[in-house]
Design an enzyme around this catalytic site. Structure first.
Site, PDB file in Angstrom:
ATOM      1  N   ILE A 149       0.862  -1.191   0.000  1.00  0.00           N
ATOM      2  CA  ILE A 149       0.000   0.000   0.000  1.00  0.00           C
ATOM      3  C   ILE A 149       0.890   1.230   0.000  1.00  0.00           C
ATOM      4  CG2 ILE A 149      -1.890   1.207   1.166  1.00  0.00           C
ATOM      5  CD1 ILE A 149      -2.552  -1.489   2.581  1.00  0.00           C
ATOM      6  N   GLU A 209       4.225  -8.044   2.703  1.00  0.00           N
ATOM      7  CA  GLU A 209       4.566  -9.026   3.744  1.00  0.00           C
ATOM      8  C   GLU A 209       4.240  -8.477   5.125  1.00  0.00           C
ATOM      9  OE1 GLU A 209       6.364  -7.845   1.261  1.00  0.00           O
ATOM     10  OE2 GLU A 209       8.015  -9.172   0.704  1.00  0.00           O
TER      11      GLU A 209
HETATM   12  N1  THU Z   1       7.454  -4.086  -1.773  1.00  0.00           N
HETATM   13  C1  THU Z   1       6.779  -5.069  -1.093  1.00  0.00           C
HETATM   14  O1  THU Z   1       5.561  -5.021  -0.953  1.00  0.00           O
HETATM   15  N2  THU Z   1       7.505  -6.080  -0.579  1.00  0.00           N
HETATM   16  C2  THU Z   1       8.861  -6.230  -0.698  1.00  0.00           C
HETATM   17  O2  THU Z   1       9.433  -7.155  -0.148  1.00  0.00           O
HETATM   18  C3  THU Z   1       9.605  -5.272  -1.505  1.00  0.00           C
HETATM   19  C4  THU Z   1       8.881  -4.071  -1.949  1.00  0.00           C
HETATM   20  C5  THU Z   1       6.671  -2.983  -2.344  1.00  0.00           C
HETATM   21  C6  THU Z   1       6.893  -1.660  -1.688  1.00  0.00           C
HETATM   22  C7  THU Z   1       6.557  -0.709  -2.823  1.00  0.00           C
HETATM   23  O3  THU Z   1       5.149  -0.505  -2.823  1.00  0.00           O
HETATM   24  C8  THU Z   1       6.919  -1.448  -4.083  1.00  0.00           C
HETATM   25  O4  THU Z   1       7.026  -2.814  -3.690  1.00  0.00           O
HETATM   26  C9  THU Z   1       8.217  -1.003  -4.719  1.00  0.00           C
HETATM   27  O5  THU Z   1       9.241  -0.975  -3.813  1.00  0.00           O
END
Ligand code: THU
Length: 127
Positions: free
Chosen positions: A42, A54
């Site tokens: 988000i 996560e």
């Molecule tokens: N992001 C995640 O949701 N999990 C991760 O382990 C790495 C990055 C998301 C955060 C952001 O919204 C997008 O991926 C780009 O970094």
């Protein structure tokens, strides 16, 4: 709970991601006992306020189940089946049931890789 069901929940979360800025969608599901919690990333116009999928899934689990929450398995969905970021690994380390717990790295369509948590994070900060 089968891997297939965990994958379905993570794909559903992937499809709800709010990734307005990066366009990089992430879905996660965590198995705790016989319950599955899912989360998506988000984002926010104030980039630092963004939360990863996560952590959303783990925080949903802990806020429902309480401080003794243990995560048995984790399933992640991204476009290419990517690994979690270091910050999320640290959060997972706090609640994962054991270093041998499985982490499924998936695309929308398939499980690309199955790793033990310790392969992603052999050492961790603790005190
Ligand atoms: N992001 C995640 O949701 N999990 C991760 O382990 C790495 C990055 C998301 C955060 C952001 O919204 C997008 O991926 C780009 O970094």
């Amino acid at each position: 709970m089968s891997t297939h069901e965990m994958h379905l929940k993570a794909v559903n979360a992937y499809n709800t991601a709010y990734a307005k800025y990066s366009k990089f969608r992430v879905g996660a599901s965590v198995l705790c006992g016989d319950q599955v919690f899912s989360g998506c990333n988000i984002e926010n116009a104030s980039y630092g306020a963004t939360v990863c999928a996560e952590r959303v899934a783990i925080w949903k689990a802990v806020s429902e189940l309480g401080p003794d929450t243990k995560v048995n398995k984790i399933c992640l969905v991204t476009k290419d089946g990517d690994v979690p970021c270091g910050l999320c690994l640290q959060v997972m380390a706090e609640f994962i049931i054991s270093p041998e717990a499985e982490v499924f790295l998936c695309t929308e369509h398939e499980v690309k890789k199955v790793l033990q948590f310790k392969q992603l994070m052999p050492f961790r900060f603790e005190f």
